[in-house]
Design a protein around this motif. Structure first.
Motif, PDB file in Angstrom:
ATOM      1  N   PHE A 164       0.830  -1.194   0.000  1.00 60.09           N
ATOM      2  CA  PHE A 164       0.000   0.000   0.000  1.00 60.09           C
ATOM      3  C   PHE A 164       0.871   1.253   0.000  1.00 60.09           C
ATOM      4  O   PHE A 164       0.643   2.200  -0.764  1.00 60.09           O
ATOM      5  N   ASN A 165       1.894   1.244   0.859  1.00 63.31           N
ATOM      6  CA  ASN A 165       2.751   2.420   0.942  1.00 63.31           C
ATOM      7  C   ASN A 165       3.424   2.720  -0.387  1.00 63.31           C
ATOM      8  O   ASN A 165       3.719   3.875  -0.701  1.00 63.31           O
ATOM      9  N   ALA A 166       3.642   1.684  -1.164  1.00 60.51           N
ATOM     10  CA  ALA A 166       4.310   1.883  -2.451  1.00 60.51           C
ATOM     11  C   ALA A 166       3.465   2.734  -3.392  1.00 60.51           C
ATOM     12  O   ALA A 166       3.982   3.412  -4.273  1.00 60.51           O
ATOM     13  N   LEU A 167       2.160   2.688  -3.205  1.00 59.40           N
ATOM     14  CA  LEU A 167       1.270   3.467  -4.084  1.00 59.40           C
ATOM     15  C   LEU A 167       1.540   4.955  -3.978  1.00 59.40           C
ATOM     16  O   LEU A 167       1.644   5.674  -4.975  1.00 59.40           O
ATOM     17  N   GLY A 168       1.627   5.434  -2.733  1.00 62.11           N
ATOM     18  CA  GLY A 168       1.791   6.866  -2.529  1.00 62.11           C
ATOM     19  C   GLY A 168       3.248   7.268  -2.483  1.00 62.11           C
ATOM     20  O   GLY A 168       3.593   8.416  -2.742  1.00 62.11           O
ATOM     21  N   GLY A 169       4.102   6.313  -2.133  1.00 61.80           N
ATOM     22  CA  GLY A 169       5.486   6.679  -1.941  1.00 61.80           C
ATOM     23  C   GLY A 169       6.290   6.708  -3.235  1.00 61.80           C
ATOM     24  O   GLY A 169       7.395   7.216  -3.282  1.00 61.80           O
ATOM     25  N   ASN A 170       5.704   6.198  -4.310  1.00 56.15           N
ATOM     26  CA  ASN A 170       6.444   6.047  -5.550  1.00 56.15           C
ATOM     27  C   ASN A 170       5.970   7.059  -6.579  1.00 56.15           C
ATOM     28  O   ASN A 170       4.812   7.033  -7.007  1.00 56.15           O
ATOM     29  N   LEU A 171       6.840   7.953  -6.954  1.00 60.16           N
ATOM     30  CA  LEU A 171       6.443   9.051  -7.834  1.00 60.16           C
ATOM     31  C   LEU A 171       5.889   8.547  -9.164  1.00 60.16           C
ATOM     32  O   LEU A 171       4.889   9.049  -9.666  1.00 60.16           O
ATOM     33  N   ALA A 172       6.527   7.493  -9.699  1.00 56.50           N
ATOM     34  CA  ALA A 172       6.081   6.988 -11.001  1.00 56.50           C
ATOM     35  C   ALA A 172       4.650   6.470 -10.909  1.00 56.50           C
ATOM     36  O   ALA A 172       3.799   6.796 -11.741  1.00 56.50           O
TER      37      ALA A 172
END
Ligand SMILES: Nc1ncnc2c1ncn2[C@@H]1O[C@H](COP(=O)(O)OP(=O)(O)OP(=O)(O)O)[C@@H](O)[C@H]1O
Ligand SMILES: [Mg+2]
Lengths: 331, 501
Positions: A164-172
């Motif tokens: 889940f964190n990867a969704l918001g934490g990843n600019l791309a």
């Protein structure tokens, strides 16, 4: 057949052909060029990346707001929806065993579903119960910000799944998601039946009704969309902060409405668009960013931002008069 | 009295009026005529202070006159009764009359309500409107609103009164009442400017005429020097093809019943209305102002619910069908309130035209608009009502009143309706275009559309209709076949208090 009626074709005088978005975009550009030499780091790649990632969630939320403004309403509950979906999503994800992608998926689903539902509820109260939009969304703002705090006892919720964190934490990822939503909305507003209906309802709901437009459902859909957009913004921001935050988006409301109005939306409905709102978001975030690089306090930023928004709005008013968009006085 | 010297007005660089020069002697009645969009309203807006000229000047009673707003024009003694109503539905008649000059307790900010009622009563009596001044405005019919507008203009005791198409929403009899009022104003020594597309009235009422064409003066002189055909050719800049409505050739509209109305009632509005409208038939509804004609139309179109009765469209019941379902099932409604209900004024002409027919051009699951298809469908419809082809991108509010009306009509033509309800369809439309719209209505009927025509113009009804219903205080008092059309008979049935067989 004789020449169709009137409207003599005289040489038209000069008038600007561009819309609000161009003017605000230009204002942003001028501001950037003027400020860059004085604010070290403003033009650095790192800062620009920062600016972009700060701008994306606001853009999603502001696009939702724009739809509501076009329909002639206002959604004051957008930031409260962010807060309540943030904590609700976090609680669900903590509850699902495994903390893996399944939990993340459940969390996102709950957040989007809840945001849309709350927005739809706003729309229902406004169209079916015939309550004023301002009052409905104000009360739901109060209720849901309260609910978010009550549910968490003002505590943040940590330990969210990495997926889940990867969704918001990843600019791309953020960039792809936002572009998709914003691009589809822009296309839909111009090309889909629903989009054209939305503008008609905003312009004159009575004329729209008589023309066979389902006015109530269109308005409800706009609020539901705004709620869903707020929830998507919350997904991005919650993921970035890696916590469910009961006061998420606390200071965002004015930015959201300010961006949409700067971009040409009007409280009287029927006006505005995704392009304009995007330009407005860019302008506001640029000002924010440059001032905080200067080390200004939150309050100074608020004051300066208010002044700049006013100046931009004045300039746009001037543009409209030149373009003949506001030639009032018709009898 | 008033003198225009080379006055000119442009909108976003496009010249709407001018340069125009002429003068109006004190106490005279000036008739101002011209086609839709000729610049009549714009010129009067300059005089009434709603717009400022881009060049030229005006003189009022030998003194330079350049009003900055309507309030200033009022102070100079100029009252303007606009083409469109400018009243607040949520206020009472009295409040509307005294919006800018409430009678007060001395100079305090408190309104002197007793005085308000008395003053308002006096003004209403002057225009012959017998209503309680504290009646909310939105209870009034359009014609009554028109009289309130006139009363409002009288509140400032003006020297010059401008009437911009005041009769377009009045029936013959109410128009006669207005003309009597105007005669009274003339006797009081007031100057009048009268704008109308009813050229017969103009010739009868006015001393002097000015003819505008494309914003320029195309002719002027004493009214007795003009005839209707000459006026029309001056307005159009060419010899007209047809001017008076030619009667529909007799024919047998033997189509199936399209709309069946049985025992429809709504308390205080209509009582026990029953009739059948067949495909290909033009059925007229005559009646005085307030007889319930428009109210009946609203019930038929599902905007108001009937308390009793039954409606059937092509044999299938309409009970509980929303406006949207009716539109989908082929009903159309040209409302009499084009600004409030007919148009999205701020939106473009193209968007307005497309609005009702949009679902027919939506493709696929996503309901994407087929824009080339829509564009192609728009062209012939615009031509049919003689709307300029280049109008597409302009906001509807920048069109002249008559051209706005054409947009409302064209919008419904695009839906290819099976039953069309026309409430004052030629309101504010110039003579030439009116004939073409009459042709259009006939063509619609000939193609099988059932037409319900509400009009305040008896000539329009008798020329177009196959059958005529006369409504009187919400009840049908006469049903006349074509052979029985007779002014006296229709009027007798329409007049309250009298009953005809
Ligand atoms: N606000 C505006 N912006 C742009 N164009 C305008 C505006 N107001 C009027 N016009 C144009 O000026 C011209 C004259 O319009 P006007 O309303 O004076 O016509 P009119 O003679 O009153 O016609 P009608 O008989 O239909 O009322 C028209 O071509 C109209 O489109
Ligand atoms: Mg006019």
């Amino acid at each position: 057949m004789r020449r169709a009626t009137t409207m003599p074709v005289f040489a038209p005088g000069w008038r600007p052909r561009w819309g609000s978005e161009c003017l605000i975009l230009a204002a942003g550009g001028v501001y950037f060029l003027a400020a860059a030499p004085f604010i070290p780091g403003l033009a650095s790649w790192e800062n620009l990346g920062n600016l972009l990632s700060n701008l994306l969630p606001l853009l999603v939320i502001a696009v939702g707001q724009t739809l509501v403004l076009i329909a002639g309403g206002i959604d004051l509950s957008a930031t409260a929806i962010m807060a309540v979906t943030s904590v609700a999503g976090a609680m669900v994800m903590r509850g699902v065993p495994g903390h893996g992608p399944v939990a993340a998926l459940a969390g996102v689903g709950v957040m989007l579903g809840m945001g849309t539902a709350v927005g739809w509820g706003n729309g229902f109260a406004i169209t079916r119960l015939r309550l004023p939009a301002f009052m409905v969304t104000l009360t739901s703002m109060m209720f849901f910000s309260g609910l978010a705090l009550w549910l968490t006892q003002s505590q943040k919720i940590n330990g969210l799944p990495a997926a889940f964190n990867a969704l918001g934490g990843n600019l791309a990822v953020e960039l792809i998601l936002t572009t998709a939503v914003v691009g589809l909305t822009a296309w839909g507003l111009g090309r889909l039946l629903a989009g054209r209906w939305l503008y008609a309802v905003g312009h004159n709901p009575r004329a729209a009704l008589i023309s066979g437009v389902p006015v109530g459902p269109v308005v409800m859909a706009a609020y539901a969309f705004s709620g869903g957009a707020a929830a998507l913004g919350a997904v991005l921001l919650t993921g970035r902060g890696e916590t469910g935050d009961p006061v998420l988006g606390r200071y965002l409301m004015l930015d959201v409405i300010g961006a949409a109005v700067l971009g040409g939306a009007s409280f009287f409905g029927g006006r505005g668009g995704v392009g304009g709102t995007a330009a407005g978001v860019l302008f506001i975030k640029l000002v924010d960013n440059s001032l905080s690089l200067q080390g200004c306090s939150h309050f100074t930023i608020m004051m300066v931002k208010g002044g700049l928004i006013l100046a931009a709005a004045l300039a746009d008013g001037g543009r409209r008069r030149l373009a003949g968009e506001d030639q009032g006085g018709r009898a | 009295m008033i003198e225009f010297q080379g006055i000119e007005k442009r909108f976003a660089g496009v010249r709407a009026v001018g340069p125009v020069s002429f003068d109006l002697p004190p106490g005279a009645t000036l008739g101002l005529v011209g086609e839709n969009g000729a610049g009549k309203s714009t010129l009067m807006n300059l005089l009434g202070g709603n717009l400022q000229p881009d060049a030229g000047s005006m003189r009022l009673a030998e003194r330079p006159y350049a009003p900055h707003g309507p309030a200033e024009a009022m102070r100079c003694g100029i009252a303007f009764i606009h083409q469109e109503l400018n009243l607040f539905g949520n206020l009472t008649i009295a409040e509307n009359l005294f919006l800018t000059r409430f009678p007060r307790w001395w100079r305090s900010p408190f309104i002197y309500r007793t005085g308000l009622r008395a003053e308002a009563g006096k003004l209403l009596a002057q225009v012959g409107l017998e209503l309680d001044p504290h009646t909310p405005m939105d209870r009034l019919a359009v014609g009554e609103c028109q009289l309130v507008e006139i009363a409002k203009a009288l509140a400032g005791d003006p020297r010059l009164i401008i009437f911009d198409e005041p009769t377009s929403s009045l029936s013959t009899r109410e128009a006669e009442r207005l003309f009597a009022l105007m005669a009274g104003f003339r006797r009081q020594g007031r100057s009048l400017i009268y704008i109308s597309h009813a050229l017969g009235d103009v010739l009868r009422l006015c001393d002097d005429l000015v003819i505008l064409r494309d914003g320029l003066v195309a002719g002027r002189g004493p009214a007795r020097d003009f005839t209707i055909p000459r006026l029309i050719s001056l307005m159009a800049g060419r010899v007209p093809e047809a001017t008076a409505p030619a009667p529909t050739p007799p024919r047998e509209p033997a189509g199936a019943v399209a709309l069946a109305v049985r025992g429809v009632s709504r308390p205080g509005v209509v009582r026990d209305i029953s009739f059948e409208l067949r495909r290909g038939e033009i059925l007229g509804i005559a009646g005085m102002m307030g007889a319930g004609r428009s109210e009946l139309a609203r019930i038929l179109f599902g905007l108001d619910a009937p308390a009793a009765g039954e409606l059937r469209l092509h044999g299938r019941p309409l009970q509980g069908a929303t406006v949207r379902e009716r539109v989908r099932r082929g009903m159309a409604f040209v409302t009499e309130d084009r600004r409030g209900e007919g148009l999205c004024l701020e939106a473009s002409v193209a968007d307005n035209l497309a609005l009702a027919a949009l679902p027919a051009f939506a493709r696929g699951r996503a309901r994407r608009i087929d824009r080339p298809g829509l564009q192609a469908a728009l062209t012939p419809v615009k031509a049919a009502v003689r709307l300029t082809a280049d109008a597409d991108g302009r906001a509807v509010k920048t069109l002249s009143g008559g051209n706005q009306q054409k947009v409302v009509l064209a919008k419904w033509l695009l839906t290819k309706p099976g039953v069309i309800i026309l409430d004052e369809p030629t309101r504010g439309i110039d003579v030439g275009a009116k004939c073409e719209i009459h042709e259009l209505i006939r063509a619609l009927a000939a193609a099988g559309t059932a037409v319900l025509l509400i009009s305040s113009e008896l000539e329009e009804l008798t020329a177009l209709c196959d059958r005529l219903l006369v409504l009187n205080r919400g009840e049908i008092t006469a049903t006349l076949a074509r052979a029985e059309f007779d002014q006296a008979r229709i009027l007798a049935a329409a007049l309250p208090g009298e009953r005809s067989a």
